[in-house]
Design a protein around this motif. Structure first.
Motif, PDB file in Angstrom:
ATOM      1  N   MET A 133       3.401   5.421  -6.164  1.00 29.92           N
ATOM      2  CA  MET A 133       3.218   5.346  -7.622  1.00 29.92           C
ATOM      3  C   MET A 133       2.088   6.277  -8.073  1.00 29.92           C
ATOM      4  N   LYS A 134       1.054   6.420  -7.228  1.00 37.45           N
ATOM      5  CA  LYS A 134      -0.031   7.348  -7.587  1.00 37.45           C
ATOM      6  C   LYS A 134       0.497   8.778  -7.674  1.00 37.45           C
ATOM      7  N   LYS A 135       1.329   9.138  -6.688  1.00 36.90           N
ATOM      8  CA  LYS A 135       1.901  10.503  -6.722  1.00 36.90           C
ATOM      9  C   LYS A 135       2.818  10.664  -7.925  1.00 36.90           C
ATOM     10  N   LEU A 136       3.608   9.628  -8.175  1.00 33.80           N
ATOM     11  CA  LEU A 136       4.516   9.686  -9.328  1.00 33.80           C
ATOM     12  C   LEU A 136       3.711   9.852 -10.616  1.00 33.80           C
ATOM     13  N   GLY A 137       2.567   9.189 -10.668  1.00 28.70           N
ATOM     14  CA  GLY A 137       1.722   9.279 -11.866  1.00 28.70           C
ATOM     15  C   GLY A 137       1.339  10.732 -12.155  1.00 28.70           C
ATOM     16  N   VAL A 138       0.912  11.446 -11.125  1.00 26.46           N
ATOM     17  CA  VAL A 138       0.490  12.839 -11.354  1.00 26.46           C
ATOM     18  C   VAL A 138       1.695  13.687 -11.778  1.00 26.46           C
ATOM     19  N   ILE A 139       2.846  13.412 -11.149  1.00 24.62           N
ATOM     20  CA  ILE A 139       4.068  14.183 -11.490  1.00 24.62           C
ATOM     21  C   ILE A 139       4.432  13.954 -12.965  1.00 24.62           C
ATOM     22  N   VAL A 140       4.438  12.690 -13.379  1.00 29.35           N
ATOM     23  CA  VAL A 140       4.846  12.397 -14.769  1.00 29.35           C
ATOM     24  C   VAL A 140       3.799  12.932 -15.751  1.00 29.35           C
ATOM     25  N   MET A 141       2.535  12.859 -15.362  1.00 31.96           N
ATOM     26  CA  MET A 141       1.492  13.394 -16.252  1.00 31.96           C
ATOM     27  C   MET A 141       1.697  14.892 -16.465  1.00 31.96           C
ATOM     28  N   GLU A 142       2.032  15.618 -15.390  1.00 28.55           N
ATOM     29  CA  GLU A 142       2.258  17.064 -15.561  1.00 28.55           C
ATOM     30  C   GLU A 142       3.456  17.307 -16.478  1.00 28.55           C
ATOM     31  N   ALA A 143       4.533  16.529 -16.231  1.00 27.35           N
ATOM     32  CA  ALA A 143       5.729  16.700 -17.065  1.00 27.35           C
ATOM     33  C   ALA A 143       5.400  16.416 -18.535  1.00 27.35           C
ATOM     34  N   MET A 144       4.566  15.421 -18.771  1.00 26.28           N
ATOM     35  CA  MET A 144       4.205  15.091 -20.155  1.00 26.28           C
ATOM     36  C   MET A 144       3.278  16.157 -20.751  1.00 26.28           C
ATOM     37  N   ALA A 145       2.383  16.680 -19.918  1.00 24.92           N
ATOM     38  CA  ALA A 145       1.473  17.721 -20.417  1.00 24.92           C
ATOM     39  C   ALA A 145       2.276  18.936 -20.879  1.00 24.92           C
ATOM     40  N   VAL A 146       3.307  19.291 -20.097  1.00 22.71           N
ATOM     41  CA  VAL A 146       4.164  20.416 -20.490  1.00 22.71           C
ATOM     42  C   VAL A 146       4.878  20.076 -21.804  1.00 22.71           C
ATOM     43  N   GLY A 147       5.363  18.864 -21.909  1.00 22.44           N
ATOM     44  CA  GLY A 147       6.073  18.429 -23.117  1.00 22.44           C
ATOM     45  C   GLY A 147       5.193  18.475 -24.357  1.00 22.44           C
ATOM     46  N   LEU A 148       3.917  18.257 -24.131  1.00 20.79           N
ATOM     47  CA  LEU A 148       2.982  18.252 -25.268  1.00 20.79           C
ATOM     48  C   LEU A 148       2.576  19.679 -25.646  1.00 20.79           C
ATOM     49  N   GLY A 149       2.848  20.602 -24.737  1.00 13.92           N
ATOM     50  CA  GLY A 149       2.511  22.002 -25.033  1.00 13.92           C
ATOM     51  C   GLY A 149       1.211  22.461 -24.395  1.00 13.92           C
ATOM     52  N   CYS A 150       0.718  21.782 -23.362  1.00  9.14           N
ATOM     53  CA  CYS A 150      -0.503  22.230 -22.675  1.00  9.14           C
ATOM     54  C   CYS A 150      -0.214  23.545 -21.943  1.00  9.14           C
ATOM     55  N   THR A 151      -1.158  24.440 -21.956  1.00 13.76           N
ATOM     56  CA  THR A 151      -1.036  25.661 -21.148  1.00 13.76           C
ATOM     57  C   THR A 151      -1.326  25.274 -19.691  1.00 13.76           C
ATOM     58  N   PRO A 152      -0.954  26.142 -18.716  1.00  9.76           N
ATOM     59  CA  PRO A 152      -1.263  25.809 -17.314  1.00  9.76           C
ATOM     60  C   PRO A 152      -2.757  25.566 -17.108  1.00  9.76           C
ATOM     61  N   GLU A 153      -3.616  26.334 -17.773  1.00 12.17           N
ATOM     62  CA  GLU A 153      -5.075  26.124 -17.614  1.00 12.17           C
ATOM     63  C   GLU A 153      -5.473  24.762 -18.191  1.00 12.17           C
ATOM     64  N   GLU A 154      -4.890  24.438 -19.328  1.00  6.19           N
ATOM     65  CA  GLU A 154      -5.218  23.134 -19.933  1.00  6.19           C
ATOM     66  C   GLU A 154      -4.756  21.990 -19.037  1.00  6.19           C
ATOM     67  N   GLU A 198       0.839  -1.219   0.000  1.00  7.36           N
ATOM     68  CA  GLU A 198       0.000   0.000   0.000  1.00  7.36           C
ATOM     69  C   GLU A 198       0.871   1.265   0.000  1.00  7.36           C
ATOM     70  N   ARG A 199       2.030   1.164   0.664  1.00  6.27           N
ATOM     71  CA  ARG A 199       2.949   2.317   0.633  1.00  6.27           C
ATOM     72  C   ARG A 199       3.429   2.552  -0.810  1.00  6.27           C
ATOM     73  N   TRP A 200       3.714   1.466  -1.501  1.00 12.80           N
ATOM     74  CA  TRP A 200       4.180   1.564  -2.901  1.00 12.80           C
ATOM     75  C   TRP A 200       3.079   2.184  -3.784  1.00 12.80           C
ATOM     76  N   ILE A 201       1.859   1.733  -3.588  1.00 10.81           N
ATOM     77  CA  ILE A 201       0.738   2.255  -4.375  1.00 10.81           C
ATOM     78  C   ILE A 201       0.634   3.774  -4.200  1.00 10.81           C
ATOM     79  N   GLU A 202       0.741   4.236  -2.950  1.00  8.49           N
ATOM     80  CA  GLU A 202       0.656   5.684  -2.704  1.00  8.49           C
ATOM     81  C   GLU A 202       1.757   6.414  -3.464  1.00  8.49           C
TER      82      GLU A 202
END
Ligand SMILES: O=C(O)CCC(=O)C(=O)O
Ligand SMILES: [Fe+2]
Length: 377
Positions: free
Chosen positions: A157-178, A151-155
């Motif tokens: 990985m969930k946080k890592l997921g949001v971090i990587v998603m933000e990094a990818m959104a920036v890479g794709l060119g999403c604006t902060p609002e997007e 369960e500690r690992w799941i927590e």
């Protein structure tokens, strides 16, 4: 646009492919101050997703290696238990998705996979095991510490997921609002975690350790024990036609490209994007085929964590992806310089909106119920 995606011209046809996957250190996204470092990470993620759909994510600044090592030890203890003990948490006691599946119970592309596994999904409110995916997770009770440590690992990985998603959104060119809007689709991820055990493939076995498939969700973080030579990733290489490969999904007996090994690298997880990213990017990023052929002599353990969209998220092509594909809006002015014509239409959406939970039910609903299904069928 000011994103790194817009300033780097990566054209698929001009860059030679690496024969091993790129390594991307997520470190800068863990430190508030490192703005330039973050842009480099985002650009690298964008390039890796355009080209491979797969990369090594260096998470050595995020997790201590002893933590996942301990998880593989716990997994081994479970798989070494007598079969009757393992069957106590069989997925048949729940919703046919959560729990233990015995060796060869999972079927990919019509062939039994030579692995056993325990599957866990995000817990739900008011569980009801008669509803698809709505049962309860089943934790082994015979092994002390198993549940807490996983369960500690799941927590994490969930946080890592949001971090990587933000990094990818920036890479794709999403604006902060997007990104804020995008984040609302993944901030309560309907995650899946599998703990997989692979005995060596018997010589005459008609199948794979895990047959060729694409992951259907969002991001996979795969931690494996140090076994080499097992996981293979298909690199599309237009023009390079390989022989018909048995075990590909139906209708895909010949692909243009080659299989490469993706051996574990210390401090890294193997990360790949799934079908949802393909939809979000209107096909710009492709979900990539992979498979496992474990012919060694040892018992291999892997722990993929699937960071998925929220259950009720509507997944559809993102404006940033449509902007990147909007060849039509690049018009030349009187001086021969091109610029964006804001009134021009964006690229056409080629992928239909999907409600993630509905899509998932179709994928896994009825699997393993003696119907010869499987996670990847
Ligand atoms: O065990 C592995 O290396 C890969 C497993 C995998 O691809 C999956 O579970 O989706
Ligand atoms: Fe996979």
């Amino acid at each position: 646009m000011t994103s790194p995606a817009a300033s780097i011209d990566i054209t698929k046809d001009t860059l030679p492919k690496l024969t091993s996957l790129p390594i991307i250190n997520i470190g800068p996204y863990l430190h508030d101050h490192d703005k330039a470092g973050r842009l480099c990470v985002s650009a690298a993620l964008h390039a890796a997703c355009l080209e491979y759909g797969f990369f090594y994510l260096d998470i050595s600044e995020y997790v201590d290696p002893s933590e996942p090592e301990e998880l593989t030890k716990l997994a081994r203890q479970f798989f070494e238990l007598p079969q009757e003990e393992k069957e106590k948490i069989s997925l048949q006691h729940q919703d046919y998705a959560r729990g233990y599946q015995r060796l060869k119970e999972n079927v990919t592309n019509g062939k039994a996979d030579n692995h056993e596994a325990i599957d866990f999904y995000r817990p739900v409110e008011n569980p009801d095991k008669t509803k698809p995916l709505w049962g309860e997770n089943q934790w082994p009770t015979a092994i002390p510490g198993f549940r807490e440590k996983y369960e500690r690992w799941i927590e994490k990985m969930k946080k890592l997921g949001v971090i990587v998603m933000e990094a990818m959104a920036v890479g794709l060119g999403c604006t902060p609002e997007e990104w804020e809007d995008f984040k609302s689709k993944i901030d309560d991820s309907f995650w899946v975690m599998r703990i997989i055990g692979y005995p060596p493939l018997p010589n005459a076995f008609d199948g794979f350790s895990c047959g060729a498939h694409r992951d259907y969700g969002c991001l996979t973080f795969l931690y494996t024990d140090p076994t080499k030579g097992a996981l293979e990733v298909f690199l599309r290489e237009p023009g390079l036609v390989i022989q018909a490969t048995p075990g590909l999904p139906p209708g895909e007996t010949v692909e243009e490209g080659t299989w490469i090994k993706a051996d574990p690298i210390p401090g890294c997880v193997v990360c790949n994007i799934g079908d949802m990213w393909e939809t979000w990017t209107n096909g710009l990023y492709r979900s990539t085929l992979h498979r496992v052929i474990h012919r060694g002599t040892n018992y291999r353990v892997s722990i993929p964590f699937f960071f998925e969209p929220n259950f009720d998220a509507v997944v559809q092509p993102l404006p940033a992806a449509l902007r990147l594909q909007d060849g039509d809006s690049k018009v030349f002015d009187d001086y021969g310089l091109w610029h964006h014509d804001e009134e021009h239409k964006l690229a056409e959406k080629r992928y239909h909106p999907i409600v993630y939970g509905e899509f998932l039910k179709k994928k896994v609903g009825g699997n393993f119920a003696g119907s010869g299904g499987g996670k990847y069928s």
